[in-house]
Design an enzyme around this catalytic site. Structure first.
Site, PDB file in Angstrom:
ATOM      1  N   GLU A 104      46.613  48.784  33.174  1.00  0.00           N
ATOM      2  CA  GLU A 104      45.954  48.823  34.478  1.00  0.00           C
ATOM      3  C   GLU A 104      47.078  49.071  35.472  1.00  0.00           C
ATOM      4  O   GLU A 104      47.977  48.252  35.617  1.00  0.00           O
ATOM      5  CB  GLU A 104      45.232  47.483  34.680  1.00  0.00           C
ATOM      6  CG  GLU A 104      44.245  47.481  35.802  1.00  0.00           C
ATOM      7  CD  GLU A 104      44.864  46.943  37.059  1.00  0.00           C
ATOM      8  OE1 GLU A 104      45.559  47.731  37.756  1.00  0.00           O
ATOM      9  OE2 GLU A 104      44.676  45.757  37.325  1.00  0.00           O
ATOM     10  N   CYS A 124      46.133  44.925  43.024  1.00  0.00           N
ATOM     11  CA  CYS A 124      45.774  46.275  42.572  1.00  0.00           C
ATOM     12  C   CYS A 124      44.509  46.743  43.286  1.00  0.00           C
ATOM     13  O   CYS A 124      44.189  47.925  43.268  1.00  0.00           O
ATOM     14  CB  CYS A 124      45.586  46.313  41.071  1.00  0.00           C
ATOM     15  SG  CYS A 124      44.601  44.951  40.461  1.00  0.00           S
TER      16      CYS A 124
END
Lengths: 527, 527
Positions: A264, A301
């Site tokens: 990720e 994120c």
């Protein structure tokens, strides 16, 4: 309590000669403990133990694994204030965040224990024999998910608990039945090590095989590389930079036996404003965005790194209010001098791009390593021409893209790379008119948010925390929520297997009381 | 009817200068039609049309797509004897096999239509909002599977219908909502082209967008390479050799945006005999294995290429009966002179390996391109030392590995690479005593067969036709059965989306009557 050693199965070792310390970014000085970088020999030993543990561990019952995960949660809580203290010292994050993240970590472990108790993640499917079928009889076929084998987990810089030693990757992999080797993140080696000790205590108390978990210290690249290239490692979990994630993906793809890498790698999480909403709710959204951009010093994120709207007086007023709101928020320490340094470089890069201008920027001097928020703006035409403007600046930064009209906005969206999320902000009435735009956004994201900001990731069955490349290396899997366990499993089909030799999940009597697909219908019944 | 052209959307074109013909392996001469290798421009056009079709096609209803798939099945049946004739001319396979494979192909299409009608493959999951939850409210989150985008499908040499133009990959990808571009297999370009024409007729009659399907002729590597490297292709389906599959996997992994490659690359499908069963049923198993090894001239990915047993008089007697049985079966034509040639080379290679000896071998002269069956044997100690003995020889060949005892057999199994299947043959009593061996086998396969041969792959929900590398490039997915559709999907989560803007699968009223996970419980109810 902290000895700086590697945790290889039930052993604590320091065979290498390379050492490092963590840094307290608030005080801008090193913390005390000396950590020993894992040696090649230690990596090999950890993998060898994991490989030996894999067979036994893959066949532990759901109940045993659930008890193990709950024991980890208990052992983490039992670390008490020591854990909170080292967390704050190594991350510069406040105590409230430390405790919040600890809760999330413990809850993720408990969620995985619940998944095991419920059991449907094994996706049991049974097609019973039809010996009299014409022209050919049908054999008995039974399928379920089994663990992939030893998994390497890379701790994330920005979640010292929830995405590190006992974070979402580890919890879901252990639940799946895979031994885990954590490569701790060097920025919070102490926090990681302390949690890893808790996992080991829990493993011993729960009667788990040695090697079900190991923790390796590492500041360089060699340990991670050795893990990903090791033939006995069967999958990789990673949260971090694009460069890091892609490098691991490449290594894994080049192996003799390629393995999945679930990396990720962040995202700019565009937030798109439709015209009408800004006429009505510009204060609300300016305040909400100011909070979302600066939350945790922007080190998520899901930070909204791009905002898009239609140029005009409404957007200008929105920007003015956003300026007031965001400059009202005191900037806070970033995780590490390196991260703070990169943030400053990122802002500088954005300033130097053609056509960018300041909307709001914290100029006053601060303590070292503090992330000073900034909002820049640029025209859609410049944005479309310059890929650098699409890059993530990790920290409390966002770029406002001013579009001439909806077509301009659609063209800008069409050029976006894969994202974890996108948000669309509009009145109920106007949203109905933007099918095409909504479709464009959907094709580029893992999560499409209506009238909300991307920060705040619910841990639940319907969450998808993933997205098309480069947000992740595999858009088909999520790093958060119930389905995170799917990353560590593969199906196996048993044909004509005698009942007593089947895994319990597939036996006629259905002793686990699973909901199974039997001859096409979902049922909890026996066969 | 056959014009040898490429089918680019609704157009039939021949822009390139490279041509080729197919071969009738039984007559050992070329068939009439001249096929035009697709040019770079034609590849580009096919992809461009697929990309344009993707948005519209991804939003067609399940009902529309089901009707399309059923129309394809009807159009294939409407090709009648012409299709059977060209199939036989291009493959050397008998009419019975042609009709059987046509049935399977048509049934796969209908199965995919049923999947669409039933709808649970979208894995709808809903967590409703909890505005009053403390400390933070929960947003409304709804997740479902959406198509990946345009898919490239490589026709397989050994299934001119069931794994080619309208085979399992195409049917499942079209069902998922992905446009498909088929790179036809050059050995049966006519069969593929005729079926592709049927797909186009069905697409027109069903009102599908141009570009939902294209068919490219290709004998070389350039067309396949251009497809896999094209930024608008989002996934690849392949059935074929290890070299071909791995090359495509590598290309896909090296792209700027890596994409999944589902390559099914064959397997030796070991069949392990336990000691007691051979005392009791050696005739039955010798006959069964002789049939399985020679079925379809051994040209199946599930061909049993290795047999293992404990050396001794029982295994010797088994081998003697097997010899009689297998030499009683008339050898038949292979698919193509190249395949027949490679088969002869493969046998020669096995003969030349240290320690191999003939068990049974068809020596008599035959027509050209006939695959003459052979069984060789070798000791487990030689087998363990020589990786060449683990290789697949594509054709009616099997290697009998003679083990000194069970430990020797276990060690041999432990050295096996990933396989599509393994079989274990034993009495009910003795099977209970081989937990460890069964575990070893399970860890190496996608399907573990008890008292059965690997040939014969049921198309159903519980089938898993896949397996650890190098059997496939992704052990987590199946190429056969209901779950084959999962290869072409990724999850998307909608957060706080107004009900009328949600895909119907996620709307409160549940108009598709799907079984959905709502707040943790499976239900068909409205919200």
């Amino acid at each position: 309590m902290l000895d700086g050693k590697n945790i290889i199965g039930y052993d604590r070792t320091q065979r290498g000669s390379v050492t490092f310390r963590t840094i307290n970014p608030v005080l801008n000085k090193e913390n005390d403990t000396l950590f020993y970088e894992a040696s090649e020999e230690e990596v090999e030993q950890a993998v060898s133990l994991a490989q030996k543990a894999a067979r036994f561990y893959s066949e532990t019952t759901h109940g045993d694994r659930a008890a193990f995960l709950k024991a980890i949660a208990d052992e983490i809580m039992a670390l008490g204030e020591d854990l909170i203290e080292i967390y704050c010292k190594e991350s510069g994050l406040p105590e409230g965040r430390a405790k919040g993240e600890r809760s999330r970590t413990v809850n993720q472990l408990k969620l995985c224990a619940e998944l095991l108790d419920e059991g449907s993640f094994v996706e049991a499917s049974i097609d019973t024999a039809m010996p009299d079928r014409e022209p050919n009889p049908r054999v008995d076929l039974r399928k379920m998910m089994v663990p992939l084998g030893p998994v390497a987990v890379f701790g994330a810089s920005n979640f010292p608990l929830a995405y590190s030693s006992a974070g979402g990757d580890t919890a879901s992999a252990l639940a799946a039945g895979c031994p885990v080797i954590v490569k701790g993140h060097p920025m919070h080696a102490g926090t990681g090590s302390m949690v890893s000790s808790a996992i080991i205590s829990a493993a011993k108390k729960s009667g788990m095989p040695e090697g079900v978990f190991s923790h390796l210290n590492s500041k360089g690249h060699a340990v991670g590389e050795a893990l990903v290239k090791h033939s006995q490692i069967k999958a990789v979990g990673f949260t971090g930079s694009h460069g890091g994630g892609r490098a691991l993906f490449n290594m894994a793809a080049e192996r003799e036996e390629p393995i999945p890498v679930f990396a990720e790698m962040g995202s700019v999480n565009p937030v798109v404003f439709l015209p009408e909403i800004l006429k009505k709710e510009k204060e609300k959204w300016a305040k909400t965005l100011a909070g979302s951009v600066t939350l945790g010093s922007g080190q998520f994120c899901t930070n909204p790194g791009i905002m898009m709207g239609i140029k005009g007086s409404e957007l200008e007023q929105f920007a003015e209010i956003l300026t007031d709101e965001i400059l009202n928020i005191s900037p806070s320490s970033m995780l590490h001098p390196d991260i703070a340094g990169k943030y400053e470089e990122g802002k500088k890069m954005m300033h130097s791009q053609k056509g960018t201008a300041v909307v709001a920027e914290w100029k006053e001097k601060t303590e070292p390593n503090v992330g000073r928020q900034a909002i820049l703006k640029v025209s859609a035409s410049e944005f479309m021409e310059n890929p650098k403007l699409h890059q993530e600046v990790f920290g409390p930064f966002s770029l406002l893209v001013e579009c001439l009209n909806i077509e301009d906005l659609e063209r800008s969206v069409a050029l976006l790379e894969g994202q974890l999320t996108a948000s669309i902000i509009g009145t109920s009435d106007e949203l109905r008119g933007y099918d095409f735009l909504i479709g464009l956004l959907r094709d580029r994201v893992g999560r499409l948010i209506f009238n909300g900001v991307p920060t705040g990731v619910e841990v639940c069955a319907s969450m998808h925390h993933g997205g098309p490349y480069p947000a992740t290396t595999d858009s088909r899997f999520t790093a958060v929520g119930h389905d995170a366990i799917k990353r560590w499993l593969r199906p196996v089909c048993y044909q004509n297997c005698p009942d007593e030799l089947l895994p319990v999940a597939l036996q006629n009597a259905n002793p686990l009381q699973l909901l199974r697909r039997v001859d096409g219908a979902l049922t909890q019944s026996k066969i």
